[in-house]
Structures are given as structure tokens and as C-alpha cells.
Motif scaffolding. Structure first.
Motif, PDB file in Angstrom:
ATOM      1  N   ALA A  50     -39.845  16.172  23.594  1.00 43.49           N
ATOM      2  CA  ALA A  50     -39.655  17.235  24.577  1.00 43.49           C
ATOM      3  C   ALA A  50     -38.438  18.074  24.201  1.00 43.49           C
ATOM      4  CB  ALA A  50     -39.485  16.633  25.961  1.00 43.49           C
ATOM      5  N   PRO A  51     -38.393  19.332  24.605  1.00 42.53           N
ATOM      6  CA  PRO A  51     -37.280  20.213  24.228  1.00 42.53           C
ATOM      7  C   PRO A  51     -35.943  19.705  24.765  1.00 42.53           C
ATOM      8  CG  PRO A  51     -39.116  21.479  25.118  1.00 42.53           C
ATOM      9  CD  PRO A  51     -39.419  20.050  25.396  1.00 42.53           C
ATOM     10  N   PHE A  52     -34.887  20.143  24.123  1.00 44.25           N
ATOM     11  CA  PHE A  52     -33.553  19.803  24.594  1.00 44.25           C
ATOM     12  C   PHE A  52     -33.278  20.502  25.929  1.00 44.25           C
ATOM     13  CE2 PHE A  52     -32.083  19.210  19.939  1.00 44.25           C
ATOM     14  CZ  PHE A  52     -32.500  17.889  19.959  1.00 44.25           C
ATOM     15  N   VAL A  53     -32.469  19.841  26.734  1.00 45.50           N
ATOM     16  CA  VAL A  53     -32.044  20.368  28.025  1.00 45.50           C
ATOM     17  C   VAL A  53     -30.537  20.570  27.984  1.00 45.50           C
ATOM     18  CG1 VAL A  53     -31.922  19.956  30.515  1.00 45.50           C
ATOM     19  CG2 VAL A  53     -33.910  19.135  29.208  1.00 45.50           C
ATOM     20  N   GLU A  54     -30.084  21.774  28.296  1.00 47.70           N
ATOM     21  CA  GLU A  54     -28.650  22.058  28.419  1.00 47.70           C
ATOM     22  C   GLU A  54     -28.342  22.105  29.921  1.00 47.70           C
ATOM     23  OE1 GLU A  54     -25.400  22.085  28.613  1.00 47.70           O
ATOM     24  OE2 GLU A  54     -25.453  22.597  26.483  1.00 47.70           O
ATOM     25  N   PRO A  55     -27.848  20.986  30.498  1.00 45.71           N
ATOM     26  CA  PRO A  55     -27.708  20.897  31.955  1.00 45.71           C
ATOM     27  C   PRO A  55     -26.390  21.421  32.508  1.00 45.71           C
ATOM     28  CG  PRO A  55     -27.188  18.789  30.981  1.00 45.71           C
ATOM     29  CD  PRO A  55     -27.548  19.715  29.835  1.00 45.71           C
ATOM     30  N   HIS A  56     -25.495  21.851  31.615  1.00 43.64           N
ATOM     31  CA  HIS A  56     -24.188  22.325  32.112  1.00 43.64           C
ATOM     32  C   HIS A  56     -23.552  23.224  31.064  1.00 43.64           C
ATOM     33  CE1 HIS A  56     -20.436  21.572  34.644  1.00 43.64           C
ATOM     34  NE2 HIS A  56     -19.989  22.259  33.610  1.00 43.64           N
ATOM     35  N   ILE A  57     -23.625  24.530  31.315  1.00 45.44           N
ATOM     36  CA  ILE A  57     -22.970  25.488  30.427  1.00 45.44           C
ATOM     37  C   ILE A  57     -22.484  26.646  31.289  1.00 45.44           C
ATOM     38  CG2 ILE A  57     -25.058  26.832  29.908  1.00 45.44           C
ATOM     39  CD1 ILE A  57     -24.005  26.980  26.970  1.00 45.44           C
ATOM     40  N   HIS A  58     -21.507  27.379  30.783  1.00 42.44           N
ATOM     41  CA  HIS A  58     -20.959  28.529  31.505  1.00 42.44           C
ATOM     42  C   HIS A  58     -21.299  29.793  30.711  1.00 42.44           C
ATOM     43  CE1 HIS A  58     -18.345  26.244  34.387  1.00 42.44           C
ATOM     44  NE2 HIS A  58     -18.569  25.307  33.471  1.00 42.44           N
ATOM     45  N   LEU A  59     -22.491  30.318  30.950  1.00 47.25           N
ATOM     46  CA  LEU A  59     -22.938  31.476  30.179  1.00 47.25           C
ATOM     47  C   LEU A  59     -22.124  32.727  30.493  1.00 47.25           C
ATOM     48  CD1 LEU A  59     -26.846  31.162  30.196  1.00 47.25           C
ATOM     49  CD2 LEU A  59     -25.273  30.672  28.313  1.00 47.25           C
ATOM     50  N   ASP A  60     -21.534  32.798  31.675  1.00 43.33           N
ATOM     51  CA  ASP A  60     -20.747  33.987  32.002  1.00 43.33           C
ATOM     52  C   ASP A  60     -19.497  34.114  31.141  1.00 43.33           C
ATOM     53  OD1 ASP A  60     -19.752  31.709  33.263  1.00 43.33           O
ATOM     54  OD2 ASP A  60     -18.946  32.807  34.976  1.00 43.33           O
ATOM     55  N   ALA A  61     -19.006  32.979  30.619  1.00 40.92           N
ATOM     56  CA  ALA A  61     -17.752  32.990  29.869  1.00 40.92           C
ATOM     57  C   ALA A  61     -17.932  32.861  28.360  1.00 40.92           C
ATOM     58  CB  ALA A  61     -16.849  31.849  30.358  1.00 40.92           C
ATOM     59  N   VAL A  62     -19.155  32.715  27.875  1.00 40.79           N
ATOM     60  CA  VAL A  62     -19.366  32.492  26.439  1.00 40.79           C
ATOM     61  C   VAL A  62     -18.807  33.655  25.618  1.00 40.79           C
ATOM     62  CG1 VAL A  62     -21.363  30.987  26.690  1.00 40.79           C
ATOM     63  CG2 VAL A  62     -21.706  33.467  26.605  1.00 40.79           C
ATOM     64  N   LEU A  63     -18.340  33.307  24.427  1.00 41.39           N
ATOM     65  CA  LEU A  63     -17.889  34.284  23.427  1.00 41.39           C
ATOM     66  C   LEU A  63     -16.703  35.131  23.915  1.00 41.39           C
ATOM     67  CD1 LEU A  63     -21.393  35.518  22.169  1.00 41.39           C
ATOM     68  CD2 LEU A  63     -20.123  33.465  21.508  1.00 41.39           C
ATOM     69  N   THR A  64     -15.855  34.532  24.761  1.00 38.70           N
ATOM     70  CA  THR A  64     -14.663  35.248  25.231  1.00 38.70           C
ATOM     71  C   THR A  64     -13.372  34.572  24.783  1.00 38.70           C
ATOM     72  OG1 THR A  64     -14.604  34.050  27.347  1.00 38.70           O
ATOM     73  CG2 THR A  64     -15.855  36.124  27.275  1.00 38.70           C
ATOM     74  N   ALA A  65     -13.452  33.606  23.900  1.00 40.09           N
ATOM     75  CA  ALA A  65     -12.235  32.928  23.436  1.00 40.09           C
ATOM     76  C   ALA A  65     -11.250  33.946  22.863  1.00 40.09           C
ATOM     77  CB  ALA A  65     -12.588  31.883  22.376  1.00 40.09           C
ATOM     78  N   GLY A  66     -10.005  33.857  23.297  1.00 40.89           N
ATOM     79  CA  GLY A  66      -8.974  34.778  22.821  1.00 40.89           C
ATOM     80  C   GLY A  66      -8.882  36.069  23.584  1.00 40.89           C
ATOM     81  N   GLN A  67      -9.719  36.229  24.612  1.00 43.54           N
ATOM     82  CA  GLN A  67      -9.716  37.461  25.394  1.00 43.54           C
ATOM     83  C   GLN A  67      -9.243  37.159  26.827  1.00 43.54           C
ATOM     84  OE1 GLN A  67     -13.736  39.018  25.357  1.00 43.54           O
ATOM     85  NE2 GLN A  67     -13.916  38.824  23.156  1.00 43.54           N
TER      86      GLN A  67
END
Length: 416
Positions: A50-67
Motif C-alpha cells: 500500500a502507498p506510504f502515508v505522511e500523517p504529520h507534515i507542515h506544508l504551509d512552512a515547507v521550503l522556508t528555511a532561512g527565511q
């Protein structure tokens, strides 16, 4: 669609998996390896699951490291400060572009089910509205749950309760909380009961950032579990992180486990993130700061792993590969014994599905949606050991991603 020469979890034989009208139509054991026809997928003895499940992520903050600045201390709390400074810069387009790039990464690595926490301590709910608007675009490729997450508290943030209620109106599926970050213990306790009541009122799930702190006196988990037990919401409630459990004394934990089992709540651990964020206030010895994953699992409770962050103020790495998270978690939680490893994929598949309350339409069974991935390796242990790629990802019998195994073109041979 037909997949031949596939291994299935817990089975030694090869199988042919037939899909019709977007569902699994037949799963048939093979007596030997068969030749694939032009339209078939040849799993070549690799594991279909069965496909992987990502049960906890913060998509609103992705790719903002250093900002706008880096989290130099590496603490959870400086991460929150950095995010508070980045939040006023959010725009609809900014959020959507970062989310889409990250979802592409997750899809390429076999994830088809995502629960994202979205900060709603923003009077304009910019991120929530932007991510909710992406649902039609994402629906063909994955299941998405959105958590109304009060990053800066419910009672400790101006109009916190009203913002949570507004988040429901703007598409939130799950009610979140962060009791250990409220100003007082009394606020934290009140927030937990309010969150469960709100979820029950609107027929929503609950997923709380609970006791994500190294303070052994942070015991909001018992409050959340009691509320879940008393309301009968048990399996609809999730406690994420619970890293303070690492610091609880064993006598208290023994008492607590009785309540936790009775409550039937779910747990999410984010091992790579917790290893990075926790223990920052220790000199030596430094605690690992991960909840008691093995003990929770051995007690028969449901727990799963998640990545949590991808290049944000709390965690500057992250690549969408849940096998990396699983490997880290098994190591750091002393789960390298064969019994734990032989069912290790449960932590990023079935257990996550239970947490998201989608188990009734998840899994490799006739009649269920034909969603699956094919992994390098013939069983859980082999897949974990190889840390290979997701070769195929298929949703409702339609191919989402396909890649060839990496090819070594030159090597050194030292044996006959």
C-alpha cells in the motif's frame, strides 16, 4: 492493469495483481515466475504494498528555511519565533507554489495520503485558504487532510478560539492544539477539552501537538486521552510527538499506559525531527527526545512515523523519503530486532492509515481502490536494508510515477 511477479508483505510466493475499474479485482498466487505482457507491470520479485502515508507534515512552512533568518539554536522555540517572522510574508501564491513543489517530491517517493498541519494563528488564514484551494488539483493524486493548527496557542493567542472555528468554515478536516505552548497549565488543560468538544460538535478528527517538550512535568497527554475516552472519540484522536514521555519516570508511564490503552487514541512520532529539536537544553547526558515508540507499539496501541518538516525553520533537511525516517526511527528507538523490522513498514503505511481513519479504503485487498507502490526489495527487512527507490506508484490503476532501479556501471570485484 495487471502486475506480475510481485511479492506481497508477509507472503513468500509471487503474485499476480489484477486491477479493473480502478480497484483490485484479483490477487492470485503464482507457482513460478511468469513472462510479462506488453501492458503488464513486471514487479520482478519486488515488494508491492500500500502507498506510504505522511500523517504529520507542515506544508504551509515547507521550503522556508532561512527565511527571514536561520534557526541558529536549533530549538523548537526559536523555530516558532522564525516562523512568526515569516508568517506576515505569506501570500496565496507563495504558499501554493511551495506546497506544489513539495507534493511533487512526496508523490515521487510513494506518498499518496497526507495530513498537513496548517498554522491558523493568522488573522487572515492565508495558508489555510491557499492550501484548501488546491484540493481539486491534488485530488487525483492523493488524499489530503488539513489540520487547524494553532501554532501560537488557542487561549494564549488573540481570538484563538474564533480563528479555530473560522478554520473549520474554510475547510479544516482536523482540529489541532498545542497545550504545552499555552501560557499556563490551566490554559493547556482547558484547550484540550475545548478542542475535543469542538471536534465532536463538528464531527471532525483531532490531532494535537502534545507535550513536544523535554519537560517531564508536561502531562497534557493524560488530559487529551481522558477527554477522548470520556467522549468516546478514541480512534478519531491523535497525539503527535509526545516527546515529554521520553522524560517521564517509569512508574508514572506505567499508570499512563493504562489510560492510553483504554482511550484507543493514535500516536505519531517524527524521529528525525525530534532527534534534531529535543535535548537542546541538556549538557550531558543528552536525551534522545523521542516518545516511547517501541513500548507504545508493544502495548498494542497504534503509532506511526512522519517526516514533519521539509526545509523549514524547525528542520533544514527533509527530502520526502519516508524510508529514511523509518530507518532513523528504528535505530533511535532500539527497534532493530527482527520482529520489529519484519513489520517495520507498518509504521509508514497501515498504522498511518489507521491514524487518518482511512483504513476501510486502504490496503491491498480485492474491492479496495487500486492504490499501491512497488519497492526495491522482497520484504520489509530487505526494503529497509536497501533504502532503495519507489519504483512504481499507482493510484486507482493509473501510474503516477515510474523509475528504473539505479544502475551501477562499474565496480570493483574482490571475490571469486
Amino acid at each position: 492493469m495487471k502486475v506480475v511477479n510481485a511479492r506481497l508483505r508477509g507472503q513468500a510466493a509471487l503474485y499476480t495483481v489484477t486491477c479493473e475499474d480502478g480497484t483490485f479485482a484479483a490477487i492470485t498466487e503464482q507457482s513460478e515466475t511468469v513472462s510479462a505482457q506488453d501492458a503488464d507491470i513486471d514487479a520482478s520479485g519486488n515488494l508491492l504494498c500500500a502507498p506510504f502515508v505522511e500523517p504529520h507534515i507542515h506544508l504551509d512552512a515547507v521550503l522556508t528555511a532561512g527565511q527571514p533568518r536561520w534557526n541558529m539554536s536549533g530549538t523548537l522555540f526559536e523555530g516558532i519565533d522564525c516562523w512568526s517572522e515569516r508568517k506576515p510574508m505569506l501570500t496565496h501564491d507563495d504558499v501554493q507554489q511551495r506546497v506544489l513543489k513539495t507534493v511533487e517530491l512526496l508523490l515521487a517517493n510513494g506518498v499518496q495520503h497526507i495530513r498537513t498541519h496548517v498554522d491558523v494563528t493568522d488573522p487572515n488564514l492565508v495558508a489555510l485558504k491557499a492550501i484548501n484551494a488546491l484540493r481539486p488539483k491534488l485530488e487525483p493524486y492523493l488524499d489530503l487532510q488539513i489540520v487547524a493548527f494553532p501554532q501560537e496557542g488557542i487561549l494564549s493567542f488573540p481570538n484563538g478560539k474564533q480563528l479555530m472555528e473560522s478554520a473549520i468554515e474554510h475547510g479544516a478536516d482536523v482540529i489541532g492544539g498545542i497545550p504545552h505552548f499555552e501560557f499556563t497549565r490551566e490554559y493547556g488543560v482547558e484547550s484540550m477539552r475545548w478542542v475535543v468538544d469542538l471536534a465532536q460538535k463538528h464531527d471532525k478528527l483531532v490531532d494535537v501537538h502534545c507535550d513536544e517538550i523535554d519537560d517531564g512535568a508536561s502531562r497534557f497527554l493524560e488530559v487529551l486521552a481522558t477527554a477522548a475516552l470520556e467522549t468516546g472519540m478514541g480512534s478519531k484522536v491523535t497525539a503527535s510527538h509526545t516527546t515529554a514521555m521520553h522524560s517521564y519516570n517509569n512508574a508514572y508511564c506505567s499508570k499512563l499506559f493504562r489510560l492510553l490503552k483504554m482511550s484507543k487514541i493514535n500516536f505519531v512520532s517524527c524521529p528525525t525531527e525530534s532527534l534534531h529539536l529535543q535535548g537542546r537544553f541538556d549538557s550531558y547526558p543528552k536525551i534522545r527526545g523521542i516518545t516511547r515508540v517501541k513500548e507504545i507499539r508493544d502495548a498494542g496501541m497504534n503509532i506511526c512515523f512522519a517526516e514533519d518538516s521539509i526545509q523549514d525553520p524547525w528542520y533544514t533537511l527533509g527530502n520526502g523519503k519516508l524510508l529514511r525516517v523509518l530507518d532513523s526511527g528504528l535505530h533511535s528507538c532500539h527497534m532493530m530486532g527482527y520482529d520489529d523490522m519484519s513489520t517495520g513498514l507498518d509504521l509508514i503505511t497501515d498504522n498511518g492509515a489507521k491514524t487518518l481513519n482511512i483504513a476501510d479504503r486502504y490496503g491491498i485487498d480485492v474491492g479496495k481502490p487500486a492504490n499501491f507502490i512497488i519497492l526495491e526489495g522482497f520484504d520489509d527487512v530487505d526494503v529497509i536494508r536497501r533504502q532503495g527507490d519507489v519504483l512504481w506508484s499507482v493510484r486507482e490503476a493509473k501510474v503516477l510515477t515510474c523509475r528504473k532501479p539505479s544502475l551501477l556501471t562499474q565496480s570493483v570485484c574482490l571475490t571469486d
